[in-house]
Design a protein around this motif. Structure first.
Motif, PDB file in Angstrom:
ATOM      1  N   ASN A   1       0.761  -1.160   0.068  1.00 52.05           N
ATOM      2  CA  ASN A   1       0.142  -0.048   0.086  1.00 52.05           C
ATOM      3  C   ASN A   1       0.845   1.100   0.118  1.00 52.05           C
ATOM      4  OD1 ASN A   1      -3.086  -0.677   0.366  1.00 52.05           O
ATOM      5  ND2 ASN A   1      -1.846  -2.324   1.672  1.00 52.05           N
ATOM      6  N   VAL A   2       2.192   1.182  -0.274  1.00 51.25           N
ATOM      7  CA  VAL A   2       3.032   2.355  -0.321  1.00 51.25           C
ATOM      8  C   VAL A   2       3.677   2.351  -1.612  1.00 51.25           C
ATOM      9  CG1 VAL A   2       5.389   3.711   0.663  1.00 51.25           C
ATOM     10  CG2 VAL A   2       3.280   2.398   2.124  1.00 51.25           C
ATOM     11  N   PRO A   3       3.684   3.542  -2.284  1.00 48.21           N
ATOM     12  CA  PRO A   3       4.325   3.612  -3.603  1.00 48.21           C
ATOM     13  C   PRO A   3       5.750   3.132  -3.579  1.00 48.21           C
ATOM     14  CG  PRO A   3       3.027   5.644  -3.320  1.00 48.21           C
ATOM     15  CD  PRO A   3       2.930   4.575  -1.861  1.00 48.21           C
ATOM     16  N   ALA A   4       6.261   2.519  -4.853  1.00 46.93           N
ATOM     17  CA  ALA A   4       7.505   1.904  -4.641  1.00 46.93           C
ATOM     18  C   ALA A   4       8.360   3.098  -4.531  1.00 46.93           C
ATOM     19  CB  ALA A   4       7.636   1.237  -6.172  1.00 46.93           C
ATOM     20  N   ALA A   5       8.181   4.566  -5.174  1.00 43.48           N
ATOM     21  CA  ALA A   5       8.963   5.527  -5.025  1.00 43.48           C
ATOM     22  C   ALA A   5       9.448   5.850  -3.460  1.00 43.48           C
ATOM     23  CB  ALA A   5       8.354   6.556  -5.502  1.00 43.48           C
TER      24      ALA A   5
ATOM     25  N   GLN B   1      13.133   5.401  -1.452  1.00 42.15           N
ATOM     26  CA  GLN B   1      13.716   6.544  -0.733  1.00 42.15           C
ATOM     27  C   GLN B   1      14.347   6.046   0.490  1.00 42.15           C
ATOM     28  OE1 GLN B   1      10.967   9.801  -0.125  1.00 42.15           O
ATOM     29  NE2 GLN B   1      12.806  11.253  -0.537  1.00 42.15           N
ATOM     30  N   TYR B   2      15.486   6.636   0.694  1.00 41.46           N
ATOM     31  CA  TYR B   2      16.347   6.340   1.961  1.00 41.46           C
ATOM     32  C   TYR B   2      16.674   4.991   1.987  1.00 41.46           C
ATOM     33  CZ  TYR B   2      14.216  11.010   2.901  1.00 41.46           C
ATOM     34  OH  TYR B   2      14.206  12.471   2.638  1.00 41.46           O
ATOM     35  N   ASN B   3      16.437   4.268   0.970  1.00 38.93           N
ATOM     36  CA  ASN B   3      16.939   2.701   1.141  1.00 38.93           C
ATOM     37  C   ASN B   3      16.102   1.912   2.073  1.00 38.93           C
ATOM     38  OD1 ASN B   3      19.015   1.313  -0.271  1.00 38.93           O
ATOM     39  ND2 ASN B   3      20.390   0.868   1.562  1.00 38.93           N
ATOM     40  N   ARG B   4      14.741   2.264   2.078  1.00 39.16           N
ATOM     41  CA  ARG B   4      13.741   1.646   2.714  1.00 39.16           C
ATOM     42  C   ARG B   4      13.547   0.439   2.424  1.00 39.16           C
ATOM     43  NH1 ARG B   4      10.625   6.665   2.366  1.00 39.16           N
ATOM     44  NH2 ARG B   4      10.791   7.929   4.349  1.00 39.16           N
TER      45      ARG B   4
END
Length: 508
Positions: free
Chosen positions: A277-281, A285-288
């Motif tokens: 449910n969180v976009p790939a971008a 980001q921040y190497n998550r």
């Protein structure tokens, strides 16, 4: 002096009865109840019960417009103190660490929850009455102090947990239903994210209430917190979740990193929801995404089938995110991917594995990895062949889930890597024929539909093997119908011969 345990004793010596004095008296009464709920005397059961009785009497005796008057002041007035009382009641009814496993302590928690739930029901009905009156702004403003703690209470005690009982669950569900009605929300998801466009929702407020109990030192003190967090998190989906990523990712990783399998699985479910449910971008980001991958990959060394199942499903949805920026430009060999790394580890674990539940879990997810890699599965062909041959030989119980999934994997493997299959013709043909003979002669409790599914899948594999070897299977099977007396084996062989000659076969 006030006598301890008096149900309707005045809040302070010399003060007016509840609801009849000036507004300052109402604030003083609520402050005294708050002190009795949070102070040293709160440990005494009689004092605590008296405070609950006094609060119930106060809610009944105070008019709605006075109960919520002053909610627009900087400190919130009496409604602000009432919000603190509500939060104290939620803490009072919450289970403690030692009450997680059940027993008499959990029965006591359920009794406290039922009593607090009745007070919350009474309070919400007062809010409802205030909202229906002509000057309903005070009721709406007062609700902002109450909604968060009441929601946490309702979710804590409405789920099936060791510290709940049927009675306490019914009361908590009634509280949740009433809360949604008072806040004019059609669902919990709408309550958390906002029902209408531009509406903020209460998810940040709920996370703020849970945050103090979701750090490394305190998250196990209240066993309900992790369940409330997990359940609440999974009510919020795209496109609302990504704006809260900084708040939800650390607790999810913390829970998944615990030594208890139950907590590991719960944390992985939270991470999976975030991945979906969180976009790939935002994940990149921040190497998550890499942090997520390494946290999940380490769980693959834990031989627990529930955890392995949750981790593999999460990884399969994480691979597209990790590989989003990878593009093969031709010329050189394609770089190995995270999916390659995971499949290699899975196959390493599958070869010697003898525990039936783990074998089923690995086999259940193997087709998805072959589909994900496609033709690149050829990198793992030798090890896949050993695993397939080994798993086809072992009876898997009445459901035969492992062998059915291995046959599905073999079909996909031949479709993607067909140029490499002909050199393995004899080995695969022997394994498939042995399986067909074993199933045809099986006198165990395996249901006939399961046997039929195994024979059909094995026949499909023989057909694919025949096509990959330019018709060699048909020739090798030519003498079986004359020498074999088992009708089921002969039927499978004849199907292969008929389809090879051009006749249609519904099984493929």
């Amino acid at each position: 002096m006030e006598r301890e345990g008096s149900p309707r004793s005045p809040p302070r010596e010399g003060s007016s009865p509840p609801g009849e004095g000036p507004a300052s008296d109402l604030g003083q009464a609520l402050s005294q109840i708050l002190h009795r709920l949070t102070g040293p005397e709160s440990r005494r059961g009689r004092a605590r019960n008296a405070a609950l009785q006094d609060l119930g009497a106060l809610l009944e005796a105070t008019e709605c417009d006075r109960l919520f008057a002053g909610s627009d002041t900087p400190l919130g007035g009496a409604p602000g103190t009432l919000g603190e009382v509500t939060a104290a009641l939620e803490k009072h009814a919450a289970p403690r660490k030692e009450e997680e496993g059940g027993g008499d302590g959990c029965s006591a928690v359920a009794e406290k929850a039922a009593a607090v739930g009745l007070l919350f029901t009474k309070l919400l009905r007062r809010v409802e009455s205030a909202k229906e009156s002509p000057g309903c702004l005070a009721g709406k403003r007062g609700l902002r102090h109450l909604a968060g703690p009441i929601y946490v209470f309702a979710i804590t005690h409405s789920l099936q947990q060791p510290w709940t009982r049927p009675g306490s669950r019914d009361v908590a569900r009634e509280v949740l239903t009433l809360l949604l009605r008072v806040t004019e929300c059609g669902s919990v998801a709408g309550f958390l994210r906002g029902e209408h466009e531009g509406e903020k929702g209460r998810f940040p407020e709920i996370m703020g209430l849970l945050q103090p109990d979701l750090n490394k030192e305190s998250w196990k003190n209240n066993p309900a917190t992790k369940h409330v967090f997990s359940w609440t998190l999974q009510q919020v989906t795209r496109p609302w979740l990504n704006q809260h990523l900084e708040r939800i990712l650390p607790p999810s990783l913390l829970i998944s990193d615990d030594y208890q399998i139950e907590n590991k699985v719960l944390g992985v479910h939270c991470l999976h929801h975030i991945v979906l449910n969180v976009p790939a971008a935002d994940l990149l980001q921040y190497n998550r995404a890499q942090v997520l991958y390494h946290a999940l990959f380490n769980h693959l060394y834990t031989p627990e089938h529930h955890l392995i199942q949750a981790v593999l499903l999460c990884l399969l949805d994480l691979f597209p995110v990790l590989e989003k920026g990878l593009h093969w430009k031709g010329g050189a060999a394609r770089p190995t991917t995270h999916c390659d790394e995971v499949l290699q580890l899975i196959l390493t674990h599958m070869e010697p594995e003898h525990r039936i539940l783990l074998r089923r879990t690995y086999a259940r997810n193997l087709p998805a990895f072959v589909k994900r890699l496609g033709i690149l599965t050829v990198r793992h062909l030798k090890r896949l062949e050993r695993v397939i041959l080994g798993y086809l030989e072992v009876y898997d119980g009445p459901e035969e889930e492992a062998r059915l999934k291995i046959l599905e994997t073999l079909k996909l493997l031949m479709q993607y890597t067909w140029p490499r299959v002909s050199c393995r013709l004899v080995v695969l043909l022997k394994a498939l024929l042995k399986l067909i003979c074993d199933v045809a002669r099986d006198s165990s409790l395996t249901p006939e539909p399961v046997k039929g599914a195994l024979l059909e899948e094995a026949t499909d594999c023989l057909l694919l093997l025949d096509r990959c070897s330019q018709g060699q299977v048909k020739g090798l099977l030519a003498k079986i119908p004359q020498s074999c007396e088992d009708s089921k084996v002969v039927e499978c062989v004849r199907k292969v011969q008929l389809v090879s000659e051009g006749a249609p076969y519904s099984g493929t």
